[in-house]
Design a protein around this motif. Structure first.
Motif, PDB file in Angstrom:
ATOM      1  N   ASP A  53     107.786  52.968  44.905  1.00  0.00           N
ATOM      2  CA  ASP A  53     108.471  53.158  43.630  1.00  0.00           C
ATOM      3  C   ASP A  53     109.474  54.311  43.685  1.00  0.00           C
ATOM      4  O   ASP A  53     110.613  54.184  43.210  1.00  0.00           O
ATOM      5  N   LEU A  54     109.077  55.433  44.275  1.00  0.00           N
ATOM      6  CA  LEU A  54     109.910  56.636  44.278  1.00  0.00           C
ATOM      7  C   LEU A  54     110.659  56.861  45.583  1.00  0.00           C
ATOM      8  O   LEU A  54     111.594  57.661  45.620  1.00  0.00           O
ATOM      9  N   GLY A  55     110.232  56.206  46.668  1.00  0.00           N
ATOM     10  CA  GLY A  55     110.838  56.477  47.972  1.00  0.00           C
ATOM     11  C   GLY A  55     110.282  57.765  48.551  1.00  0.00           C
ATOM     12  O   GLY A  55     109.290  58.323  48.074  1.00  0.00           O
ATOM     13  N   GLY A  56     110.935  58.277  49.621  1.00  0.00           N
ATOM     14  CA  GLY A  56     110.512  59.550  50.210  1.00  0.00           C
ATOM     15  C   GLY A  56     109.315  59.424  51.115  1.00  0.00           C
ATOM     16  O   GLY A  56     108.376  60.226  51.040  1.00  0.00           O
ATOM     17  N   LEU A  57     109.322  58.434  52.006  1.00  0.00           N
ATOM     18  CA  LEU A  57     108.196  58.220  52.907  1.00  0.00           C
ATOM     19  C   LEU A  57     107.912  59.443  53.774  1.00  0.00           C
ATOM     20  O   LEU A  57     106.756  59.782  54.036  1.00  0.00           O
ATOM     21  N   SER A  58     108.972  60.155  54.190  1.00  0.00           N
ATOM     22  CA  SER A  58     108.788  61.299  55.084  1.00  0.00           C
ATOM     23  C   SER A  58     108.048  62.452  54.414  1.00  0.00           C
ATOM     24  O   SER A  58     107.535  63.342  55.084  1.00  0.00           O
ATOM     25  N   HIS A  59     108.004  62.449  53.089  1.00  0.00           N
ATOM     26  CA  HIS A  59     107.338  63.527  52.357  1.00  0.00           C
ATOM     27  C   HIS A  59     105.981  63.104  51.806  1.00  0.00           C
ATOM     28  O   HIS A  59     105.397  63.806  50.973  1.00  0.00           O
ATOM     29  N   LEU A  60     105.483  61.980  52.265  1.00  0.00           N
ATOM     30  CA  LEU A  60     104.274  61.410  51.687  1.00  0.00           C
ATOM     31  C   LEU A  60     103.079  62.358  51.757  1.00  0.00           C
ATOM     32  O   LEU A  60     102.348  62.544  50.783  1.00  0.00           O
ATOM     33  N   SER A  61     102.861  62.986  52.920  1.00  0.00           N
ATOM     34  CA  SER A  61     101.679  63.833  53.085  1.00  0.00           C
ATOM     35  C   SER A  61     101.688  65.024  52.135  1.00  0.00           C
ATOM     36  O   SER A  61     100.634  65.549  51.779  1.00  0.00           O
ATOM     37  N   TRP A  62     102.883  65.423  51.684  1.00  0.00           N
ATOM     38  CA  TRP A  62     102.956  66.589  50.807  1.00  0.00           C
ATOM     39  C   TRP A  62     102.493  66.300  49.384  1.00  0.00           C
ATOM     40  O   TRP A  62     102.264  67.223  48.610  1.00  0.00           O
ATOM     41  N   VAL A  63     102.344  65.036  49.038  1.00  0.00           N
ATOM     42  CA  VAL A  63     101.763  64.710  47.741  1.00  0.00           C
ATOM     43  C   VAL A  63     100.321  65.213  47.679  1.00  0.00           C
ATOM     44  O   VAL A  63      99.840  65.656  46.637  1.00  0.00           O
ATOM     45  N   VAL A  64      99.636  65.173  48.819  1.00  0.00           N
ATOM     46  CA  VAL A  64      98.269  65.680  48.913  1.00  0.00           C
ATOM     47  C   VAL A  64      98.269  67.172  49.241  1.00  0.00           C
ATOM     48  O   VAL A  64      97.551  67.967  48.622  1.00  0.00           O
ATOM     49  N   THR A  65      99.105  67.571  50.210  1.00  0.00           N
ATOM     50  CA  THR A  65      99.087  68.958  50.680  1.00  0.00           C
ATOM     51  C   THR A  65      99.528  69.938  49.608  1.00  0.00           C
ATOM     52  O   THR A  65      98.984  71.036  49.496  1.00  0.00           O
ATOM     53  N   ALA A  66     100.545  69.580  48.795  1.00  0.00           N
ATOM     54  CA  ALA A  66     101.034  70.479  47.753  1.00  0.00           C
ATOM     55  C   ALA A  66      99.933  70.828  46.765  1.00  0.00           C
ATOM     56  O   ALA A  66      99.784  71.976  46.329  1.00  0.00           O
ATOM     57  N   TYR A  67      99.143  69.825  46.404  1.00  0.00           N
ATOM     58  CA  TYR A  67      98.020  70.046  45.481  1.00  0.00           C
ATOM     59  C   TYR A  67      96.977  70.965  46.116  1.00  0.00           C
ATOM     60  O   TYR A  67      96.512  71.929  45.491  1.00  0.00           O
ATOM     61  N   ALA A  68      96.622  70.679  47.364  1.00  0.00           N
ATOM     62  CA  ALA A  68      95.596  71.476  48.043  1.00  0.00           C
ATOM     63  C   ALA A  68      96.053  72.920  48.222  1.00  0.00           C
ATOM     64  O   ALA A  68      95.269  73.858  48.028  1.00  0.00           O
ATOM     65  N   LEU A  69      97.320  73.125  48.589  1.00  0.00           N
ATOM     66  CA  LEU A  69      97.824  74.482  48.780  1.00  0.00           C
ATOM     67  C   LEU A  69      97.888  75.236  47.454  1.00  0.00           C
ATOM     68  O   LEU A  69      97.572  76.423  47.387  1.00  0.00           O
ATOM     69  N   GLY A  70      98.330  74.546  46.397  1.00  0.00           N
ATOM     70  CA  GLY A  70      98.375  75.190  45.088  1.00  0.00           C
ATOM     71  C   GLY A  70      97.009  75.699  44.662  1.00  0.00           C
ATOM     72  O   GLY A  70      96.879  76.795  44.113  1.00  0.00           O
ATOM     73  N   ALA A  71      95.975  74.904  44.935  1.00  0.00           N
ATOM     74  CA  ALA A  71      94.608  75.323  44.608  1.00  0.00           C
ATOM     75  C   ALA A  71      94.145  76.445  45.523  1.00  0.00           C
ATOM     76  O   ALA A  71      93.518  77.410  45.082  1.00  0.00           O
ATOM     77  N   ALA A  72      94.487  76.343  46.818  1.00  0.00           N
ATOM     78  CA  ALA A  72      93.973  77.308  47.794  1.00  0.00           C
ATOM     79  C   ALA A  72      94.497  78.718  47.543  1.00  0.00           C
ATOM     80  O   ALA A  72      93.738  79.685  47.550  1.00  0.00           O
ATOM     81  N   VAL A  73      95.800  78.837  47.342  1.00  0.00           N
ATOM     82  CA  VAL A  73      96.391  80.177  47.265  1.00  0.00           C
ATOM     83  C   VAL A  73      96.098  80.877  45.948  1.00  0.00           C
ATOM     84  O   VAL A  73      96.285  82.094  45.833  1.00  0.00           O
ATOM     85  N   THR A  74      95.623  80.133  44.940  1.00  0.00           N
ATOM     86  CA  THR A  74      95.367  80.758  43.644  1.00  0.00           C
ATOM     87  C   THR A  74      93.896  80.966  43.338  1.00  0.00           C
ATOM     88  O   THR A  74      93.572  81.655  42.366  1.00  0.00           O
ATOM     89  N   THR A  75      92.992  80.401  44.136  1.00  0.00           N
ATOM     90  CA  THR A  75      91.572  80.553  43.809  1.00  0.00           C
ATOM     91  C   THR A  75      91.120  82.009  43.753  1.00  0.00           C
ATOM     92  O   THR A  75      90.364  82.378  42.831  1.00  0.00           O
ATOM     93  N   PRO A  76      91.539  82.886  44.678  1.00  0.00           N
ATOM     94  CA  PRO A  76      91.093  84.282  44.554  1.00  0.00           C
ATOM     95  C   PRO A  76      91.646  84.958  43.308  1.00  0.00           C
ATOM     96  O   PRO A  76      90.976  85.802  42.701  1.00  0.00           O
ATOM     97  N   VAL A  77      92.875  84.590  42.922  1.00  0.00           N
ATOM     98  CA  VAL A  77      93.474  85.190  41.725  1.00  0.00           C
ATOM     99  C   VAL A  77      92.713  84.753  40.481  1.00  0.00           C
ATOM    100  O   VAL A  77      92.394  85.571  39.604  1.00  0.00           O
ATOM    101  N   TRP A  78      92.419  83.465  40.390  1.00  0.00           N
ATOM    102  CA  TRP A  78      91.643  82.985  39.253  1.00  0.00           C
ATOM    103  C   TRP A  78      90.271  83.675  39.194  1.00  0.00           C
ATOM    104  O   TRP A  78      89.801  84.060  38.114  1.00  0.00           O
TER     105      TRP A  78
END
Length: 516
Positions: A53-78
């Motif tokens: 639907d959106l295209g961007g096959l080369s960036h597919l893995s970042w749909v998962v990685t962006a979420y995981a990184l966002g959670a990882a780098v902020t857990t100590p702050v939270w």
């Protein structure tokens, strides 16, 4: 090493009466944890449709990685924010942020927007995951916490089952956008239960957040993850980009460690790591996260491409793994609550997890679907022994004031391990798949891998029979490379569990303190 005062027999055996408000609060925590875990799994079966639907096959893995990184780098702050300003309001803020990210992700019009909004979701998810365990640390003493952690931790296998299953159903019958919109009613329910039913001790602590430390940690984790994801794929290992990212990541993490001993309120207080059990638990959390998320993320690929399962069915086929994990988490929680013992459970978990990873190496192209599904059970049993007991050991090793930071630490190490595991295993998977296709089909196989490494499973039957077989073999070979890496990590986990000491579980706020 931090000193831990043993409990007397009377203190250890003293009954603890928990009111109805505790169970109401735990229900709110379960909803929050379910949202955070479900969303990183619900998208897996929808990814092929999203890319179409959106295209961007080369960036597919970042749909998962962006979420995981966002959670990882902020857990100590939270975690630190909860320590300083109260865990209930911080937990509710995390819910709101997660819901905003979910709504925006469902409205995304291109892949760049989708990845950015997934990262925003991840920021809120970090607060949900660490907040749930930290709040539980306020509500329930460690001796009674095992069974409640089993209830909250049970959201993980529920998410592992429900994520792919619900994602497949929504994608097939509504739209992939509903994979994110479904969070809105769950989040509103969690807000109502938390706001009206959760009562926590008031905290009045005046301090500042270590924003510099948070920035250094985030830069370091993102840079190292990019190295693991891009190295050998988008850029050569010796390229300027990879070398610069690696050096930058290492320097940022060294600076972060240095800064933590120089600030009044560190994100990860160095004093916590003087306790051997605490440090060992963080190492185990990292290794389990890398092995679990890295390996399980690729099992649906095998089930859909090789065994021809639909997105919905691939979720159902992982039920043995998830129910095995859930059953052990509940059972081990009861054992810990009755006996106060956990070291043996950790040793058993490491051994069973290693055996489960190695057992999956018997998967072949012609392995029956039922056999493939049942083989995952052993892995689930092993993970069930390790997941909640790691958090229990962590929280039992720190005073109440550092409960949020400690919970944030174990979540951070697990999430960072998962992010790196997905990145590294994804690289191994792609390289092995490409190599296998090239070996079977020659230059045309290499071209197929370059253009269609993640072609939708529904397109596979339309390919010529020899190409279909070669692709199925390549996917299986790619999965085997992932499982070999997972087996190595599981074996390291088993060896590290021998460092755990059997420290009595406390019944009050401070390590070794009786219940007040």
């Amino acid at each position: 090493m931090a000193d831990t005062k043993p409990l007397s027999t009377a203190e250890a055996d003293a009954p603890v009466v928990l009111g109805r408000s505790v169970y109401i609060a735990v229900f709110g925590l379960m909803l929050g944890m379910l949202m955070a875990m479900l969303d990183n799994l619900i998208v897996s079966t929808a990814l092929p449709t999203i890319v179409g639907d959106l295209g961007g096959l080369s960036h597919l893995s970042w749909v998962v990685t962006a979420y995981a990184l966002g959670a990882a780098v902020t857990t100590p702050v939270w975690g630190k924010l909860g320590d300083l300003y109260g865990r209930k309001p911080i937990f509710m803020i995390a819910i709101v942020l997660f819901l905003i990210g979910s709504a925006l992700t469902g409205l995304a019009q291109n892949m760049d927007q989708l990845i950015a909004f997934r990262a925003l979701q991840g920021l809120g998810a970090g607060g949900l995951m660490v907040g749930a365990m930290a709040v539980l640390g306020d509500l329930v003493p460690p001796r009674e916490r095992g069974r409640f952690q089993a209830m909250i931790g049970g959201m993980m296998p529920v998410a592992f089952v429900g994520g792919p299953l619900v994602g497949g159903l929504l994608t097939e019958h509504l739209s992939w956008r509903w994979c994110f919109y479904i969070n809105l009613p769950l989040g509103i329910a969690a807000l109502l239960v938390t706001g009206l039913g959760m009562k926590l001790p008031r905290q009045h602590i005046e301090a500042r957040i270590d924003y510099l430390g948070a920035a250094l940690l985030g830069l370091g984790v993102v840079a190292i993850t990019l190295v693991a994801s891009w190295g050998g794929n988008q850029y050569a290992w010796g390229s300027t980009v990879i070398i610069a990212l690696a050096l930058g990541g290492v320097v940022a993490l060294i600076a972060f460690v240095y800064s933590q001993s120089r600030v009044a309120e560190p994100i990860l207080p160095p004093s916590m790591f003087r306790d051997r059990n605490f440090t060992t638990a963080q190492i185990i959390s990292f290794l389990v996260g890398a092995a679990m998320f890295g390996a399980i993320n690729f099992l649906p690929q095998y089930l859909q491409y090789v065994r021809g399962a639909s997105p919905t069915a691939s979720g159902l086929l992982l039920l043995p793994l998830m129910f095995g994990m859930l059953a052990v988490m509940i059972g081990s929680g009861q054992v810990v609550s009755r006996t106060g013992k956990y070291r043996t459970l950790m040793l058993v978990g490491g051994a069973v997890m290693t055996a489960g990873m190695a057992l999956l190496l018997v998967l072949k192209v012609d392995t029956s679907t039922v056999s493939a599904s049942l083989l995952t059970t052993v892995l689930g049993l092993g993970m069930g022994f390790l997941m909640q007991n790691t958090m229990l050991i962590t929280q039992n090793s720190v005073p109440l004031r550092n409960m949020g930071a400690a919970s944030g630490a174990v979540t951070l190490f697990r999430t960072v391990g998962g992010s790196l595991g997905i990145a590294v295993f994804g690289s191994l998977y792609t390289q092995r798949l490409t190599s296998s296709l090239t070996k079977s089909l020659g230059p045309s196989g290499h071209q197929l891998a370059a253009n269609g490494t993640r072609i939708p499973p529904s397109a596979l039957p339309g390919l010529p029979a020899p190409v279909q077989h070669a692709f199925k073999v390549a996917v299986t070979d790619g999965l085997h490379s992932v499982l070999i890496g997972g087996t190595v990590l599981a074996l390291l986990t088993f060896l590290v569990t021998f460092l755990i000491r059997e420290v009595p579980l406390r019944s009050g706020a401070a390590p070794g303190a009786p219940l007040e």
